[in-house]
Design a protein around this motif. Structure first.
Motif, PDB file in Angstrom:
ATOM      1  N   ALA A   1       0.851  -1.191   0.000  1.00  0.00           N
ATOM      2  CA  ALA A   1       0.000   0.000   0.000  1.00  0.00           C
ATOM      3  C   ALA A   1       0.883   1.237   0.000  1.00  0.00           C
ATOM      4  O   ALA A   1       2.018   1.202   0.481  1.00  0.00           O
ATOM      5  CB  ALA A   1      -0.924   0.007   1.220  1.00  0.00           C
TER       6      ALA A   1
ATOM      7  N   ALA B   1      -4.092   2.067   5.490  1.00  0.00           N
ATOM      8  CA  ALA B   1      -4.686   0.827   4.983  1.00  0.00           C
ATOM      9  C   ALA B   1      -4.979  -0.173   6.093  1.00  0.00           C
ATOM     10  O   ALA B   1      -5.940  -0.952   5.990  1.00  0.00           O
ATOM     11  CB  ALA B   1      -3.764   0.207   3.940  1.00  0.00           C
ATOM     12  N   TRP B   2      -4.151  -0.160   7.149  1.00  0.00           N
ATOM     13  CA  TRP B   2      -4.260  -1.194   8.169  1.00  0.00           C
ATOM     14  C   TRP B   2      -5.656  -1.312   8.786  1.00  0.00           C
ATOM     15  O   TRP B   2      -6.226  -2.419   8.831  1.00  0.00           O
ATOM     16  CB  TRP B   2      -3.202  -0.996   9.248  1.00  0.00           C
TER      17      TRP B   2
ATOM     18  N   ARG C   1      -8.479  -0.610   7.614  1.00  0.00           N
ATOM     19  CA  ARG C   1      -9.443  -1.070   6.612  1.00  0.00           C
ATOM     20  C   ARG C   1      -9.282  -2.556   6.322  1.00  0.00           C
ATOM     21  O   ARG C   1     -10.254  -3.223   5.935  1.00  0.00           O
ATOM     22  CB  ARG C   1      -9.283  -0.263   5.320  1.00  0.00           C
ATOM     23  N   ILE C   2      -8.076  -3.082   6.500  1.00  0.00           N
ATOM     24  CA  ILE C   2      -7.805  -4.489   6.190  1.00  0.00           C
ATOM     25  C   ILE C   2      -7.947  -5.385   7.418  1.00  0.00           C
ATOM     26  O   ILE C   2      -8.308  -6.566   7.300  1.00  0.00           O
ATOM     27  CB  ILE C   2      -6.399  -4.627   5.580  1.00  0.00           C
TER      28      ILE C   2
ATOM     29  N   ILE D   1       1.484  -5.022   6.174  1.00  0.00           N
ATOM     30  CA  ILE D   1       1.125  -4.051   5.145  1.00  0.00           C
ATOM     31  C   ILE D   1       2.300  -3.106   5.025  1.00  0.00           C
ATOM     32  O   ILE D   1       2.644  -2.391   5.969  1.00  0.00           O
ATOM     33  CB  ILE D   1      -0.167  -3.310   5.520  1.00  0.00           C
TER      34      ILE D   1
ATOM     35  N   SER E   1      -5.922 -10.297  -2.255  1.00  0.00           N
ATOM     36  CA  SER E   1      -6.909  -9.723  -1.347  1.00  0.00           C
ATOM     37  C   SER E   1      -6.944 -10.547  -0.075  1.00  0.00           C
ATOM     38  O   SER E   1      -6.664 -11.755  -0.103  1.00  0.00           O
ATOM     39  CB  SER E   1      -8.293  -9.737  -2.010  1.00  0.00           C
TER      40      SER E   1
ATOM     41  N   ASP F   1     -10.492  -1.038  -4.040  1.00  0.00           N
ATOM     42  CA  ASP F   1      -9.472  -0.041  -4.332  1.00  0.00           C
ATOM     43  C   ASP F   1      -8.120  -0.453  -3.754  1.00  0.00           C
ATOM     44  O   ASP F   1      -7.070  -0.234  -4.371  1.00  0.00           O
ATOM     45  CB  ASP F   1      -9.876   1.346  -3.825  1.00  0.00           C
ATOM     46  N   LEU F   2      -8.135  -1.105  -2.579  1.00  0.00           N
ATOM     47  CA  LEU F   2      -6.887  -1.599  -1.997  1.00  0.00           C
ATOM     48  C   LEU F   2      -6.350  -2.786  -2.786  1.00  0.00           C
ATOM     49  O   LEU F   2      -5.142  -2.928  -2.951  1.00  0.00           O
ATOM     50  CB  LEU F   2      -7.117  -1.987  -0.536  1.00  0.00           C
TER      51      LEU F   2
ATOM     52  N   ARG G   1      -4.746  -1.439  -6.083  1.00  0.00           N
ATOM     53  CA  ARG G   1      -3.456  -0.786  -5.862  1.00  0.00           C
ATOM     54  C   ARG G   1      -2.403  -1.801  -5.436  1.00  0.00           C
ATOM     55  O   ARG G   1      -1.241  -1.701  -5.853  1.00  0.00           O
ATOM     56  CB  ARG G   1      -3.604   0.301  -4.794  1.00  0.00           C
ATOM     57  N   ASN G   2      -2.794  -2.775  -4.634  1.00  0.00           N
ATOM     58  CA  ASN G   2      -1.883  -3.850  -4.248  1.00  0.00           C
ATOM     59  C   ASN G   2      -1.350  -4.576  -5.484  1.00  0.00           C
ATOM     60  O   ASN G   2      -0.140  -4.795  -5.632  1.00  0.00           O
ATOM     61  CB  ASN G   2      -2.619  -4.825  -3.327  1.00  0.00           C
TER      62      ASN G   2
END
Length: 335
Positions: free
Chosen positions: A213, A219-220, A222-223, A269, A296, A303-304, A307-308
């Motif tokens: 990310a 991001a963390w 959200r994941i 991440i 994933s 969106d993550l 981009r990943n």
């Protein structure tokens, strides 16, 4: 080394989308990885997971093969003990044909009793059986025991094993080891010698617990809920069908992003720059062929995921190549 992306097709109830849409979107991500220059797209196998964890990786691999042109098409892993050897040999051959010779067949013994029960397979003999079944699949390919056969001769085969017994099996069979571990690598080399194979043919690959990310801190959170779901299914599933007690459920706050001892966390991440340094240090001295990353984590936001995939495919290989080049320059006479 090639840098690839693994899809498990999880679709948890908390973030559920219609199954047909989910599979279609995953194939679009495979096309995106191919277009951006990823080294491979990989698929893994489990059965009886409520979130629909991909049960038939070679079926999905055939679809991905038809939608891509360059990436390697891999399994990490498929379970030979849940199929007849002839069926696995045929299914894999068809994927290799559709892809024009891009298959990387990762195989493993599995660890869940319910999956073995579903297919009336013998869980207690899984390591003995997996060695026998891998040998038979390769024999069928080599001797024309199925038609049509694969394009590649031989098809690259990888053993996804995480303990000394399985690692030695991979060595005896002369296949690649789908696990990066300096400690277990010695067992693998011993297995190669035991099986009459040149230890210089050793090759390793692995699925790494890393998501890339631009801003890991953002991001963390959200994941983390998706990671909690993923780890709970693994922990609960590992004791299902046994006498072991069910472990307590984990929450998003139970996962440190980066442990103090520098070992791989459950998931990290990272920025591409951070990941390149960590990977370079962890793989130094090993004959690494493929690095594989999660596309994933259990239905995390698109969106993550996008981009990943972009960072894995385009940015990370450049950084790893630079680090490898710098390392060679430090060695007198390095090429």
């Amino acid at each position: 080394m090639d840098v690839g992306i693994l899809f498990d097709l999880r679709n948890p109830n908390a973030w559920h989308r219609p199954w047909a849409d989910h599979y279609a979107r995953s194939l679009e991500f495979c096309e995106e990885a191919d277009a951006r220059g990823a080294g491979g797209v990989w698929f893994t196998e489990h059965h009886l997971f409520e979130d629909g964890y991909l049960p038939q990786p070679l079926t999905f691999a055939a679809a991905a093969a038809a939608r891509t042109r360059r990436v390697r098409i891999g399994t990490a892993v498929v379970l030979p003990n849940l199929r007849k050897p002839a069926q696995l040999a045929e299914d894999a051959a068809i994927v290799d044909l559709i892809s024009g010779g891009r298959l990387e067949l990762g195989v493993g013994a599995g660890y869940r009793v319910p999956e073995y029960n579903l297919f009336d397979a013998e869980f207690g003999r899984r390591f003995t059986l997996v060695e026998q079944n891998i040998r038979e699949v390769r024999r069928l390919w080599a001797e024309g025991g199925i038609t049509p056969g694969p394009v590649q001769s031989p098809v690259p085969v990888w053993g996804g094993f995480y303990g000394p017994r399985g690692v030695r099996i991979a060595g005896r069979l002369g296949i690649g080891l789908l696990h990066i571990s300096h400690k277990l690598f010695e067992h693998y080399r011993e297995g190669l010698i035991e099986g009459g194979h040149d230890p210089e043919t050793a090759r390793v690959s692995d699925l790494l617990p890393v998501i890339l990310a631009d801003d890991p801190e953002a991001a963390w959170p959200r994941i983390a809920p998706h990671l909690a779901h993923q780890m709970n299914t693994y922990r609960q599933g590992s004791v299902e069908g046994t006498d072991h007690p069910r472990p307590p459920l984990l929450g998003p706050g139970d996962f440190p992003d980066r442990p103090a001892d520098g070992s791989w966390a459950t998931l990290e991440i990272l920025t591409p720059e951070e990941a390149a340094v960590r990977i370079h240090e962890r793989t130094k001295g090993l004959p690494v062929k493929h690095l594989i990353f999660w596309a994933s984590i259990a239905g995390m936001p698109d969106d993550l995921v996008a981009r990943n995939i972009e960072l894995i495919s385009e940015r990370l290989p450049v950084l790893l190549a630079k680090l490898a080049g710098t390392e060679r320059e430090r060695v007198p006479g390095g090429e």
